[in-house]
Design a protein around this motif. Structure first.
Motif, PDB file in Angstrom:
ATOM      1  N   ARG A 175       0.676  -1.291  -0.203  1.00  0.00           N
ATOM      2  CA  ARG A 175      -0.226   0.211   0.058  1.00  0.00           C
ATOM      3  C   ARG A 175       0.909   0.960  -0.182  1.00  0.00           C
ATOM      4  O   ARG A 175       1.863   1.186   0.592  1.00  0.00           O
ATOM      5  CB  ARG A 175      -1.112   0.138   1.112  1.00  0.00           C
ATOM      6  CG  ARG A 175      -2.122  -1.029   1.540  1.00  0.00           C
ATOM      7  CD  ARG A 175      -2.895  -1.157   2.434  1.00  0.00           C
ATOM      8  NE  ARG A 175      -3.615   0.739   2.469  1.00  0.00           N
ATOM      9  CZ  ARG A 175      -3.599   1.342   3.928  1.00  0.00           C
ATOM     10  NH1 ARG A 175      -3.337   0.586   4.278  1.00  0.00           N
ATOM     11  NH2 ARG A 175      -3.988   2.105   3.487  1.00  0.00           N
ATOM     12  N   LEU A 176       0.032   2.588  -0.508  1.00  0.00           N
ATOM     13  CA  LEU A 176       0.698   3.586  -0.542  1.00  0.00           C
ATOM     14  C   LEU A 176       0.144   4.584   0.099  1.00  0.00           C
ATOM     15  O   LEU A 176      -0.702   4.651  -0.115  1.00  0.00           O
ATOM     16  CB  LEU A 176       1.250   4.117  -2.149  1.00  0.00           C
ATOM     17  CG  LEU A 176       2.247   3.406  -2.837  1.00  0.00           C
ATOM     18  CD1 LEU A 176       1.731   3.639  -4.210  1.00  0.00           C
ATOM     19  CD2 LEU A 176       3.615   2.854  -2.697  1.00  0.00           C
ATOM     20  N   VAL A 177       0.788   4.908   1.008  1.00  0.00           N
ATOM     21  CA  VAL A 177       0.197   6.361   2.298  1.00  0.00           C
ATOM     22  C   VAL A 177       0.701   7.770   1.792  1.00  0.00           C
ATOM     23  O   VAL A 177       1.876   7.437   2.024  1.00  0.00           O
ATOM     24  CB  VAL A 177      -0.233   6.016   2.576  1.00  0.00           C
ATOM     25  CG1 VAL A 177      -1.163   6.670   3.722  1.00  0.00           C
ATOM     26  CG2 VAL A 177      -0.869   4.507   3.388  1.00  0.00           C
ATOM     27  N   GLU A 178      -0.185   8.717   1.101  1.00  0.00           N
ATOM     28  CA  GLU A 178       0.438   9.916   1.444  1.00  0.00           C
ATOM     29  C   GLU A 178      -0.267  10.711   2.149  1.00  0.00           C
ATOM     30  O   GLU A 178      -0.782  11.148   2.913  1.00  0.00           O
ATOM     31  CB  GLU A 178      -0.016  10.981  -0.256  1.00  0.00           C
ATOM     32  CG  GLU A 178       0.772  10.211  -1.613  1.00  0.00           C
ATOM     33  CD  GLU A 178      -0.980   9.625  -1.981  1.00  0.00           C
ATOM     34  OE1 GLU A 178      -0.892   9.083  -3.609  1.00  0.00           O
ATOM     35  OE2 GLU A 178      -1.470   8.586  -1.416  1.00  0.00           O
TER      36      GLU A 178
ATOM     37  N   ALA B 293       5.284   3.359   2.011  1.00  0.00           N
ATOM     38  CA  ALA B 293       4.994   2.089   1.213  1.00  0.00           C
ATOM     39  C   ALA B 293       4.886   1.136   2.786  1.00  0.00           C
ATOM     40  O   ALA B 293       5.673   1.663   3.820  1.00  0.00           O
ATOM     41  CB  ALA B 293       5.972   1.450   0.560  1.00  0.00           C
ATOM     42  N   SER B 294       3.697  -0.025   2.558  1.00  0.00           N
ATOM     43  CA  SER B 294       4.192  -0.904   3.960  1.00  0.00           C
ATOM     44  C   SER B 294       4.360  -1.902   3.310  1.00  0.00           C
ATOM     45  O   SER B 294       4.987  -2.907   4.375  1.00  0.00           O
ATOM     46  CB  SER B 294       2.901  -0.990   3.876  1.00  0.00           C
ATOM     47  OG  SER B 294       1.389  -1.425   2.373  1.00  0.00           O
ATOM     48  N   GLY B 295       4.481  -2.596   2.089  1.00  0.00           N
ATOM     49  CA  GLY B 295       5.599  -3.901   1.722  1.00  0.00           C
ATOM     50  C   GLY B 295       7.063  -4.149   2.387  1.00  0.00           C
ATOM     51  O   GLY B 295       7.713  -2.786   2.172  1.00  0.00           O
TER      52      GLY B 295
ATOM     53  N   GLY C 282       4.940   7.949 -17.994  1.00  0.00           N
ATOM     54  CA  GLY C 282       3.055   6.557 -18.802  1.00  0.00           C
ATOM     55  C   GLY C 282       2.856   6.930 -17.356  1.00  0.00           C
ATOM     56  O   GLY C 282       3.306   5.814 -16.958  1.00  0.00           O
ATOM     57  N   ASP C 283       1.660   7.147 -17.453  1.00  0.00           N
ATOM     58  CA  ASP C 283       0.436   6.221 -15.756  1.00  0.00           C
ATOM     59  C   ASP C 283       0.864   5.203 -15.982  1.00  0.00           C
ATOM     60  O   ASP C 283       0.627   4.015 -14.783  1.00  0.00           O
ATOM     61  CB  ASP C 283      -0.122   7.323 -14.964  1.00  0.00           C
ATOM     62  CG  ASP C 283      -1.436   7.090 -17.003  1.00  0.00           C
ATOM     63  OD1 ASP C 283      -2.805   7.861 -16.367  1.00  0.00           O
ATOM     64  OD2 ASP C 283      -1.404   6.769 -17.734  1.00  0.00           O
ATOM     65  N   GLU C 284       0.847   4.251 -17.537  1.00  0.00           N
ATOM     66  CA  GLU C 284       0.350   2.938 -17.476  1.00  0.00           C
ATOM     67  C   GLU C 284       1.674   1.963 -17.153  1.00  0.00           C
ATOM     68  O   GLU C 284       1.491   1.250 -16.726  1.00  0.00           O
ATOM     69  CB  GLU C 284       0.617   2.456 -18.823  1.00  0.00           C
ATOM     70  CG  GLU C 284       2.048   3.219 -20.310  1.00  0.00           C
ATOM     71  CD  GLU C 284       2.047   4.298 -20.155  1.00  0.00           C
ATOM     72  OE1 GLU C 284       1.261   5.102 -19.696  1.00  0.00           O
ATOM     73  OE2 GLU C 284       3.284   4.627 -20.807  1.00  0.00           O
ATOM     74  N   SER C 285       2.646   3.001 -16.700  1.00  0.00           N
ATOM     75  CA  SER C 285       4.158   2.271 -16.246  1.00  0.00           C
ATOM     76  C   SER C 285       3.925   1.868 -14.970  1.00  0.00           C
ATOM     77  O   SER C 285       5.198   1.280 -14.266  1.00  0.00           O
ATOM     78  CB  SER C 285       5.056   3.343 -15.983  1.00  0.00           C
ATOM     79  OG  SER C 285       5.765   3.271 -17.584  1.00  0.00           O
ATOM     80  N   TYR C 286       3.268   2.808 -14.028  1.00  0.00           N
ATOM     81  CA  TYR C 286       2.395   2.256 -12.386  1.00  0.00           C
ATOM     82  C   TYR C 286       1.671   1.271 -12.699  1.00  0.00           C
ATOM     83  O   TYR C 286       0.447   1.318 -13.064  1.00  0.00           O
ATOM     84  CB  TYR C 286       3.011   3.266 -12.236  1.00  0.00           C
ATOM     85  CG  TYR C 286       4.273   3.916 -12.004  1.00  0.00           C
ATOM     86  CD1 TYR C 286       4.106   5.025 -13.543  1.00  0.00           C
ATOM     87  CD2 TYR C 286       5.191   3.859 -11.819  1.00  0.00           C
ATOM     88  CE1 TYR C 286       4.993   5.348 -13.438  1.00  0.00           C
ATOM     89  CE2 TYR C 286       6.440   4.900 -11.842  1.00  0.00           C
ATOM     90  CZ  TYR C 286       6.108   5.724 -12.884  1.00  0.00           C
ATOM     91  OH  TYR C 286       7.593   6.395 -13.711  1.00  0.00           O
ATOM     92  N   ASP C 287       1.969   0.421 -11.333  1.00  0.00           N
ATOM     93  CA  ASP C 287       0.842  -0.513 -10.896  1.00  0.00           C
ATOM     94  C   ASP C 287       0.523  -0.528  -9.773  1.00  0.00           C
ATOM     95  O   ASP C 287       0.040  -1.399  -8.830  1.00  0.00           O
ATOM     96  CB  ASP C 287       1.365  -2.228 -11.160  1.00  0.00           C
ATOM     97  CG  ASP C 287       2.720  -2.666 -10.625  1.00  0.00           C
ATOM     98  OD1 ASP C 287       3.870  -3.248 -11.194  1.00  0.00           O
ATOM     99  OD2 ASP C 287       3.014  -1.697 -10.471  1.00  0.00           O
ATOM    100  N   LEU C 288       0.955   0.671  -8.528  1.00  0.00           N
ATOM    101  CA  LEU C 288       0.632   0.743  -7.701  1.00  0.00           C
ATOM    102  C   LEU C 288      -0.014   2.030  -7.583  1.00  0.00           C
ATOM    103  O   LEU C 288       1.117   2.495  -7.824  1.00  0.00           O
ATOM    104  CB  LEU C 288       1.050   0.144  -6.581  1.00  0.00           C
ATOM    105  CG  LEU C 288       0.818  -0.125  -5.467  1.00  0.00           C
ATOM    106  CD1 LEU C 288      -0.448  -1.269  -4.621  1.00  0.00           C
ATOM    107  CD2 LEU C 288       2.233  -0.642  -4.701  1.00  0.00           C
ATOM    108  N   TRP C 289      -1.358   2.472  -6.311  1.00  0.00           N
ATOM    109  CA  TRP C 289      -1.215   3.894  -6.965  1.00  0.00           C
ATOM    110  C   TRP C 289      -1.478   4.899  -5.258  1.00  0.00           C
ATOM    111  O   TRP C 289      -2.256   3.653  -4.099  1.00  0.00           O
ATOM    112  CB  TRP C 289      -2.296   4.563  -7.725  1.00  0.00           C
ATOM    113  CG  TRP C 289      -1.956   4.574  -8.983  1.00  0.00           C
ATOM    114  CD1 TRP C 289      -1.786   3.330 -10.094  1.00  0.00           C
ATOM    115  CD2 TRP C 289      -1.427   5.616  -9.986  1.00  0.00           C
ATOM    116  NE1 TRP C 289      -1.455   4.055 -11.720  1.00  0.00           N
ATOM    117  CE2 TRP C 289      -0.735   4.988 -11.020  1.00  0.00           C
ATOM    118  CE3 TRP C 289      -1.315   6.634  -9.603  1.00  0.00           C
ATOM    119  CZ2 TRP C 289      -0.512   6.129 -12.538  1.00  0.00           C
ATOM    120  CZ3 TRP C 289      -0.213   7.495 -10.316  1.00  0.00           C
ATOM    121  CH2 TRP C 289       0.094   7.100 -11.660  1.00  0.00           C
TER     122      TRP C 289
END
Length: 127
Positions: A3-6, A24-26, A110-117
């Motif tokens: 998980r990502l928390v801003e 990041a949590s992982g 490119g936002d397609e380059s990222y798989d976690l938001w």
């Protein structure tokens, strides 16, 4: 599950500074390329900055170059975005994004380059 928390958003006057953080949590954070994107009201989401897994390479949108700095601390599993000389046009919801290790072309903007938001955090700059 990662998980990502801003954190760190808020309100600031034009010319001021903010520092955004993303935690990041992982356990795989040090292998991830990380990025910040933003979405202003009524506009498409756009790239802001990216950093590779060990922090040696960074990329910036022309609109923030020289004002924003992306950095990371792999021991703390955080990526930060130092925002200086903020302008009203920087007002947006800012999103942290992560790219897990994978083959294929990496396009930092490119936002397609990222798989976690992350969920996003609001930054408001008043004139």
């Amino acid at each position: 599950q990662e998980r990502l928390v801003e954190s760190g958003g808020g309100w600031v006057q034009s010319g001021g500074s903010l520092r955004l953080s993303c935690e990041a949590s992982g356990r795989a954070f040090s292998n991830y390329y990380m990025a910040w994107f933003r979405q202003a009201p009524g506009k498409e989401r756009e790239f802001v900055a990216a950093i590779d897994s060990d922090g040696h390479d960074t990329w910036y949108a022309d609109s923030v170059k020289g004002r924003f700095t992306i950095s990371r601390d792999n021991a703390k599993k955080t990526v930060s975005l130092q925002q200086n000389s903020l302008e009203p046009q920087d007002t947006a919801v800012y999103f942290c994004a992560a790219r897990s290790p994978q083959s294929g072309l990496y396009r930092p903007s490119g936002d397609e380059s990222y798989d976690l938001w992350g969920q996003g955090i609001r930054v408001t700059v008043s004139s």
